[in-house]
Design an enzyme around this catalytic site. Structure first.
Site, PDB file in Angstrom:
ATOM      1  N   TYR A 130      33.142 -78.422 -52.110  1.00  0.00           N
ATOM      2  CA  TYR A 130      32.999 -78.328 -53.561  1.00  0.00           C
ATOM      3  C   TYR A 130      33.399 -79.682 -54.135  1.00  0.00           C
ATOM      4  O   TYR A 130      34.348 -80.316 -53.655  1.00  0.00           O
ATOM      5  CB  TYR A 130      33.914 -77.258 -54.143  1.00  0.00           C
ATOM      6  CG  TYR A 130      33.537 -75.840 -53.791  1.00  0.00           C
ATOM      7  CD1 TYR A 130      32.380 -75.255 -54.294  1.00  0.00           C
ATOM      8  CD2 TYR A 130      34.359 -75.077 -52.974  1.00  0.00           C
ATOM      9  CE1 TYR A 130      32.043 -73.950 -53.978  1.00  0.00           C
ATOM     10  CE2 TYR A 130      34.030 -73.762 -52.654  1.00  0.00           C
ATOM     11  CZ  TYR A 130      32.870 -73.208 -53.154  1.00  0.00           C
ATOM     12  OH  TYR A 130      32.543 -71.917 -52.843  1.00  0.00           O
ATOM     13  N   THR A 156      28.032 -77.323 -51.653  1.00  0.00           N
ATOM     14  CA  THR A 156      27.679 -76.098 -52.365  1.00  0.00           C
ATOM     15  C   THR A 156      27.373 -76.432 -53.817  1.00  0.00           C
ATOM     16  O   THR A 156      28.193 -77.043 -54.508  1.00  0.00           O
ATOM     17  CB  THR A 156      28.823 -75.073 -52.294  1.00  0.00           C
ATOM     18  OG1 THR A 156      28.986 -74.663 -50.925  1.00  0.00           O
ATOM     19  CG2 THR A 156      28.523 -73.847 -53.143  1.00  0.00           C
ATOM     20  N   LYS A 232      23.609 -76.669 -50.097  1.00  0.00           N
ATOM     21  CA  LYS A 232      23.716 -75.219 -49.927  1.00  0.00           C
ATOM     22  C   LYS A 232      23.695 -74.538 -51.291  1.00  0.00           C
ATOM     23  O   LYS A 232      24.427 -74.934 -52.194  1.00  0.00           O
ATOM     24  CB  LYS A 232      25.016 -74.877 -49.202  1.00  0.00           C
ATOM     25  CG  LYS A 232      25.293 -73.382 -49.048  1.00  0.00           C
ATOM     26  CD  LYS A 232      26.622 -73.155 -48.344  1.00  0.00           C
ATOM     27  CE  LYS A 232      26.934 -71.682 -48.150  1.00  0.00           C
ATOM     28  NZ  LYS A 232      27.230 -71.016 -49.430  1.00  0.00           N
TER      29      LYS A 232
END
Length: 359
Positions: A130, A156, A232
């Protein structure tokens, strides 16, 4: 001995052994949990079209992923806080993945430090990232992944805000005293440590995660590491193309296990358009809803290079620690081998869209 013959059996055992709020934290999705259900239901809408009399005496499940050979195209997805399931947490998962000859993608929100996971792992690791408002924290996390010899960074991108997870709101879920987000402890910021004493993971995310990310942020991230960068959280073929345009080395088709935007498309439904647009330029991976070897086969048939399991391995972890994760991986590999044999595919490369059909 744990008596389980499939992943669903392990889920039932996990429910018995975990605290209700921790089980719901793993099992739950956003709002009405429509996407959570669709991730499973969509697989059921895909029928298999086996070919016969092609010889199935030997079945090989090996696959190469970004230069790394795996014994089976099933890896462990990044899942937060594995110690909620078992005291050995991510260490047990990493050891099981190594024994199975596959890879584990370590979560930023792990309850065990990346360094300790790397020391325990017997196989390749990726690191899920993150991006934090404090870019120096992000930069240091990437540096740590490199020093831990992770093979790739997995960014992500579907969490600018946290989805509304109503099971957690009802249960008042909070971390037990012996579980924390270990990767952030060294940074010592009050926000990074506060969630251990509160019930608001939403507050934690909104204070620390950077909601202003754009495609230019991907370029910045690529500038600070030489590791392959995967994106992702992609469900749109247009976004998959943009990811490649901005230097992504791979795509992970994911809706965060149905935990973010409720009503989002099931990952297996999104996969065909994405693999068509990517057209083999980078590998495409999938997570979400995998519970059977037939699910793995269907994802491979629709263009995935490999799949990642999250809840499936967490149920094994909760039931029997490392041995439970090992058993889940063994089950899925055995089911995939059987599906390949009965479908007339001796190798993963032989699995094609012609082997499946929408009902």
């Amino acid at each position: 001995m744990i008596r389980a013959v499939n992943v669903f059996d392990f889920e039932a055992i996990a429910r018995e052994r975990m605290t209700p709020s921790s089980f719901d934290y793993y099992a739950g999705g956003a709002e009405d949990e429509v996407t959570l259900s669709e991730n499973r239901d969509a697989f059921r809408r895909i029928a298999l079209l086996p070919r016969v009399l092609v010889g199935a005496d030997r079945v090989q499940t090996a696959v190469e992923v970004l230069g790394v050979s795996l014994a089976c195209p099933v890896g462990l997805a990044p899942t937060a806080l594995n110690k909620l399931a078992h005291a050995d947490g991510e260490l047990a998962a990493a050891r099981a993945a190594g024994k199975a000859g596959t890879l584990m993608c370590c979560s930023t929100a792990s309850s065990t430090s990346l360094e300790d996971v790397a020391a325990a792992a017997g196989g390749p690791l990726w690191f899920q990232l993150y991006v934090y408002r404090d870019r120096e924290v992000t930069r240091d996390l990437v540096r740590r992944a490199e020093l831990a010899r992770c093979k790739a960074i997995v960014l992500t991108v579907d969490t600018p805000r946290l989805g509304r997870r109503e099971r957690d709101a009802r249960s008042g879920f909070s971390l037990p005293p012996d579980v924390s987000i270990s990767n952030l402890e060294r940074y010592g910021t009050p926000e990074a440590l506060r969630w251990a004493q509160t019930s608001s993971f939403t507050e934690y995310v909104h204070k620390l995660f950077d909601p202003t990310l754009t495609w230019e942020s991907v370029a910045w991230l690529k500038s600070i590491t030489s590791l392959p960068l995967l994106i992702k959280g992609i469900l749109s073929a247009d976004d998959a193309a943009l990811a490649i345009d901005h230097g992504a080395s791979g795509i992970v088709v994911s809706n965060h296990g149905g935990r973010q935007l409720d009503g989002a498309m099931a990952t297996i439904d999104a996969l065909p358009a994405i693999t068509a647009r990517v057209a083999g330029r980078v590998p495409v991976f999938l997570d979400g809803g995998i519970r059977r070897g037939t699910d793995v086969f269907k994802a491979l048939a629709l263009g995935a290079r490999a799949v990642f399991i999250g809840r499936a391995y967490l149920w094994g972890l909760a039931a029997d620690g490392e041995a439970g994760v090992t058993r889940v991986l063994e089950m899925l590999r055995a089911e995939l081998e059987l599906t390949m044999a009965l479908s007339g595919c001796q190798t993963v490369a032989a699995i094609t869209p012609a082997h499946v059909s929408l009902r």
